[in-house]
Design an enzyme around this catalytic site. Structure first.
Site, PDB file in Angstrom:
ATOM      1  CG  LEU A  51      -1.994  -1.043   1.203  1.00  0.00           C
ATOM      2  CD1 LEU A  51      -2.615  -1.009   2.634  1.00  0.00           C
ATOM      3  CD2 LEU A  51      -2.909  -0.946   0.132  1.00  0.00           C
ATOM      4  N   GLY A  52       2.044   1.227   0.560  1.00  0.00           N
ATOM      5  CA  GLY A  52       2.876   2.182   0.728  1.00  0.00           C
ATOM      6  C   GLY A  52       4.059   2.084   1.526  1.00  0.00           C
ATOM      7  N   GLY A  54       7.388   4.341   3.870  1.00  0.00           N
ATOM      8  CA  GLY A  54       8.014   5.508   4.428  1.00  0.00           C
ATOM      9  C   GLY A  54       9.457   5.187   4.836  1.00  0.00           C
ATOM     10  N   GLY A  55      10.227   6.102   5.442  1.00  0.00           N
ATOM     11  CA  GLY A  55      11.410   5.895   5.977  1.00  0.00           C
ATOM     12  C   GLY A  55      11.696   4.815   6.984  1.00  0.00           C
ATOM     13  CG  MET A  56       9.999   3.105  11.251  1.00  0.00           C
ATOM     14  SD  MET A  56       9.322   3.698  12.747  1.00  0.00           S
ATOM     15  CE  MET A  56       7.626   3.652  12.328  1.00  0.00           C
ATOM     16  N   GLY A  57       9.007   2.178   7.796  1.00  0.00           N
ATOM     17  CA  GLY A  57       8.267   0.702   7.336  1.00  0.00           C
ATOM     18  C   GLY A  57       7.618   0.570   6.087  1.00  0.00           C
ATOM     19  CB  VAL A  59       1.743   0.067   4.803  1.00  0.00           C
ATOM     20  CG1 VAL A  59       0.307  -0.186   5.299  1.00  0.00           C
ATOM     21  CG2 VAL A  59       2.339   1.200   5.976  1.00  0.00           C
ATOM     22  CE  LYS A  75       4.318   2.686   9.588  1.00  0.00           C
ATOM     23  NZ  LYS A  75       4.081   3.976  10.033  1.00  0.00           N
ATOM     24  CG  ASP A 168       3.853  13.230   9.299  1.00  0.00           C
ATOM     25  OD1 ASP A 168       3.787  14.282   8.847  1.00  0.00           O
ATOM     26  OD2 ASP A 168       4.182  12.205   8.673  1.00  0.00           O
TER      27      ASP A 168
END
Length: 291
Positions: A51-52, A54-57, A59, A75, A168
């Site tokens: 799904l997407g 980011g810097g950390m994980g 999804v 996630k 955020d």
């Protein structure tokens, strides 16, 4: 197919496959959307699609079959991101989500660790679209926009009452679904939440000097200062104001570009630049009401 000059029989077979893929069931299967490097399963959950990230994980959409059959969002921490700080943030997100029980906030359902010892969180799957896209496509009345936004504020207030700041808030973290024909907002991704009054994790959780957490277009001045000591619920209220401004005018208040501006320039813009009143930017023919 035209460019490759496919013979008629092959062409028809491919077209049938593509038509099948356009069906809802095929779309939901994740056909053609899963990267070969992505896992087929995480714990007891079958991965459907990415799904997407980011810097950390990362999804994923996944399917749970027992004890109930449902779609979930998972996630999972990225491989190689096992620093104490990242593990602490991931743990904090899991604890923050578990504190909250509000229809406007995505629920946490489960948590665990993958075979290669990466922690993951299983959350309610939210099939929606960002609040700005929802409003730009459906063009609700000014009153309808404000009522939708009031629901978002109610969910944020619930988090604040639980001692959690999102830090955020932005349109892509506020998804709109429709329930009984009415829009219903759902806030996702408390990945960089900060505890106010609750000790969320046994790990140390600090913001490093010289780094920042958040999205510049919606970031409050005290958050842009990179000090973890002066960020409180007002940071979320500021972000909500920036989102409301964008909903009313179609543009963010400061129009910050991380590609055009250095971090020092971004900090200066956030601290010093005064955005024009929404009534001067609005596409609506209701400047008096907006003022």
């Amino acid at each position: 197919l035209d460019d490759h000059g496919a013979e008629p029989e092959l062409r028809e077979r491919v077209l049938r496959l593509l038509r099948h893929h356009s069906d809802t069931a095929a779309r939901e299967s994740g056909f053609l959307r899963l990267d070969p490097a992505d896992p087929e399963r995480i714990g007891p959950y079958r991965i459907l699609q990415r799904l997407g990230e980011g810097g950390m994980g990362i999804v994923y959409a996944a399917e749970q079959r027992e004890p109930v059959r449902r779609r979930v969002a998972i996630k999972v921490l990225r491989a190689g991101h096992h620093s104490r700080e990242v593990l602490a943030r991931f743990d904090a997100e899991r604890q923050a989500l578990s504190l909250m029980n509000h229809p406007g906030i995505a629920r946490i359902l489960d948590a665990g660790t993958t075979a290669d010892q990466r922690p993951y969180i299983v959350m309610e799957y939210v099939s929606g679209e960002p609040i700005t896209r929802y409003c730009s496509q459906r063009k609700p009345s000014l009153e309808a926009i404000l009522e939708l936004f009031r629901q978002v504020c109610d969910a944020v207030q619930h988090a604040h009452q639980k001692g959690v700041i999102h830090r955020d808030l932005k349109p892509s973290n506020i998804l709109i679904t429709e329930e009984l024909g009415k829009p219903a907002p759902k806030i996702i991704d408390f990945g960089i939440a900060k505890a106010l009054t609750v000790r969320l994790t046994e790990h140390t959780l600090e913001t490093r000097v010289g780094s920042f957490l958040g999205t510049p277009d919606y970031m409050s001045p005290e958050q842009a200062d990179v000090s973890p000591l002066d960020v409180d619920t007002r940071a979320d209220v500021y972000a909500l104001g920036a989102i409301l401004y964008e909903l009313l005018t179609g543009t963010t208040p400061l129009q910050i570009s991380s590609e055009r501006h250095s971090w020092t320039e971004i900090q200066k813009i956030i601290r010093e630049q005064e955005p024009p009143p929404p009534g001067r930017r609005t596409p609506h023919k209701l400047p008096r009401e907006l003022d």
